[in-house]
Design an enzyme around this catalytic site. Structure first.
Site, mmCIF file in Angstrom:
data_model
loop_
_atom_site.group_PDB
_atom_site.id
_atom_site.type_symbol
_atom_site.label_atom_id
_atom_site.label_comp_id
_atom_site.label_asym_id
_atom_site.label_seq_id
_atom_site.Cartn_x
_atom_site.Cartn_y
_atom_site.Cartn_z
ATOM 1 C CB SER A 113 -0.618 -2.058 11.899
ATOM 2 O OG SER A 113 0.346 -2.568 12.792
ATOM 3 C CE LYS A 168 -0.074 -1.658 16.309
ATOM 4 N NZ LYS A 168 1.000 -2.296 15.516
ATOM 5 C CB SER A 214 3.479 -2.330 12.318
ATOM 6 O OG SER A 214 2.601 -2.836 11.359
HETATM 7 N N1 GLN Z 1 2.133 -3.979 7.015
HETATM 8 C C1 GLN Z 1 2.554 -5.298 7.380
HETATM 9 C C2 GLN Z 1 1.381 -6.225 7.321
HETATM 10 O O1 GLN Z 1 0.378 -5.843 6.877
HETATM 11 C C3 GLN Z 1 3.199 -5.286 8.706
HETATM 12 C C4 GLN Z 1 2.259 -5.246 9.840
HETATM 13 C C5 GLN Z 1 2.949 -5.186 11.153
HETATM 14 O O2 GLN Z 1 4.170 -4.997 11.229
HETATM 15 N N2 GLN Z 1 2.178 -5.410 12.194
HETATM 16 O O3 GLN Z 1 1.446 -7.356 7.714
#
Ligand code: GLN
Length: 473
Positions: free
Chosen positions: A148, A73, A172
């Site tokens: 994400s 990532k 994420s």
């Molecule tokens: N979707 C969640 C957010 O928008 C989690 C993001 C993540 O785990 N980096 O914050």
């Protein structure tokens, strides 16, 4: 898959160079459409492949991960490679050191294929918030892969890498794993070093693996876990290898707050089907975690507060300025300069969270929001501790819905935030949780199931997940 590939490599059925070139060919054929990768690491990858091939030829031993291709990532630092966090503000930033997880995988001989797309600074649930492009779901190109860590999940699902690294602050890793039909593991907070991870919310962030089986995820976790002097919040993970895990000895909790209105019927039915199978072996118990209904609002106070602080370091000057930014007047004072660079460098969602975070930390609001959220967080932590006195693991859906359409939720932040409703409580409480794929909807979209374990039970949770995986086939 890792063990089989390893056997093939050491039996000389295939060379590492051939393996890597097969994977790069798949990237070339598929990624124009899928958009999983931001940057590739071709030259270095082939160089390393040759080195490992040479070792094999000389009859030297290579580790289980030697020559195995993986994706990273793009918020995890790899020395010499661009690390953008999918943000314009870091578009030209080349990392000057390796994250600890990368050092550990390098030592084992794993080979980086490239850096994968994400929501900018890991803020989002669909990979639509990338400043560069949207990654597509391999099951249906009109749908999101989740986020994400969407690029990492797609790279694994589409066999453009054997495994991948992601980060999980609120879901994420697990949510994109669920949306792409693969395994994704969020370790206990602190079980894996965060050194070299671009911080989103430091009290919630954790790095973890994606792969196509629990066994592979376990191999990677064994390599990346453990205390690191460069991350004071990291620790050794307790070993459970002497203790055999048997389904017959496990009590599984089904928290009723995770099976409520808003949960898609097909997901609900599929999970119930799996629970019925598990019933043949383990004791199933309905439990209640009433405080977890506050986990999402609590997350949307604590996370932006930490975001606003962590992202203060990006001034558009450090970490390589972006020549695309227009700075009209070189006599700008510092404040105006920041205004210009940060205004142009950060996308809408990132700006929204910085503003929210600054607000909840500001004088007069700190007690009402931030301090209160910290108290709620403690209640959630306590509740998990209590429930794990009664049961060994919890089983829940990973997401309330199957993968949604690209664009479907992008104009409605609250609808988007709700897709993390089942995952955030494990970040708030720090406990480990894993997504495993359990089947498809009638429209052929993947369904994921989440298994949550007590804090620091990571190795036990993985052993348990392997048993569940076996009874699913
Ligand atoms: N979707 C969640 C957010 O928008 C989690 C993001 C993540 O785990 N980096 O914050």
């Amino acid at each position: 898959m890792i063990k089989e590939l390893h056997q093939k490599l050491i039996n000389k059925e295939i060379t590492v160079t051939k393996l890597i070139s097969d994977y790069f060919n798949r990237i070339k054929n598929q990624d124009k459409e899928l958009n999983a990768f931001i940057n590739l690491n071709e030259e270095q990858a082939f160089k390393k492949a040759q080195e490992i091939d040479e070792k094999i030829r000389r009859g030297e031993e290579i580790g289980l991960l030697g020559g195995i291709p993986y994706a990273v990532k793009d918020n995890i630092l790899v020395k010499g490679l661009k690390t953008t966090a999918a943000s314009k503000i870091l578009e030209n930033y080349i990392a000057s050191y390796n994250a600890t997880v990368i050092d550990k995988l390098e030592k084992e001989g794993a080979i980086i294929m490239g850096k994968t797309n994400l929501d900018e600074f890991a803020m989002g649930s669909s990979t639509e918030n990338s400043a560069f492009f949207v990654t597509k779901n391999p099951y249906d190109l009109s749908r999101v892969p989740g986020g994400s860590s969407g690029g990492s999940a797609v790279a694994v699902k589409s066999e453009m890498s054997v495994f991948a690294l992601g980060s999980d602050t609120g879901g994420s890793i697990r949510q994109p794993a669920a949306f792409c039909g693969i395994v994704g593991f969020k370790p206990s907070y602190g079980a894996v070093s965060r050194y070299g991870l671009i911080a989103m919310a430091s009290s919630l962030d954790v790095i973890g693996p994606f792969a196509t089986s629990v066994e592979d995820v376990e191999i990677i976790f064994h390599t990346i876990k453990g205390k690191d002097l460069k991350d004071a919040t990291s620790h050794e993970v307790p070993d459970f290898t002497n203790q055999e895990i048997r389904l017959e000895n496990c009590t599984i909790g089904i928290p009723k707050e995770f099976f409520v209105k808003g949960l898609d019927d097909e997901i609900k039915n599929k999970i119930e089907e799996v629970i019925n199978k598990i019933k043949n072996y383990s004791l199933i118990k309905e439990v209640s975690l009433p405080q977890t209904t506050s986990a999402l609002p609590c997350y949307y106070i604590i996370m932006p507060a930490e975001v606003s602080s962590n992202l203060a370091r990006y001034d558009g000057i450090r970490y390589s300025p972006n020549p695309k930014f227009q700075i009209p007047n070189s006599n700008l004072n510092l404040h105006d300069l920041y205004f210009q660079t940060r205004g142009q460098g950060f996308g809408q969602e990132v700006r929204r969270r910085i503003i929210l975070g600054t607000y909840v930390l500001s004088k007069g609001y700190y007690d009402a929001y931030y301090k209160k959220a910290q108290k709620v967080r403690r209640l959630i932590v306590n509740e998990f501790q209590e429930v794990f006195k009664e049961v060994d693991f919890l089983i829940t859906p990973t997401t309330p819905t199957p993968p949604f359409k690209i664009g479907e939720k992008s104009s409605d932040p609250l609808a988007m935030y709700l897709s993390d409703i089942f995952t955030v409580s494990s970040n708030i409480s720090g406990v480990p949780a894993i997504n495993i794929p359990i089947g498809l909807t009638k429209d052929n979209l993947p369904i994921g199931m989440q298994i949550i374990g007590p804090y620091n039970s990571d190795l036990k949770l993985l052993a348990f997940a392997k048993l569940i995986e076996q009874i699913l086939v």
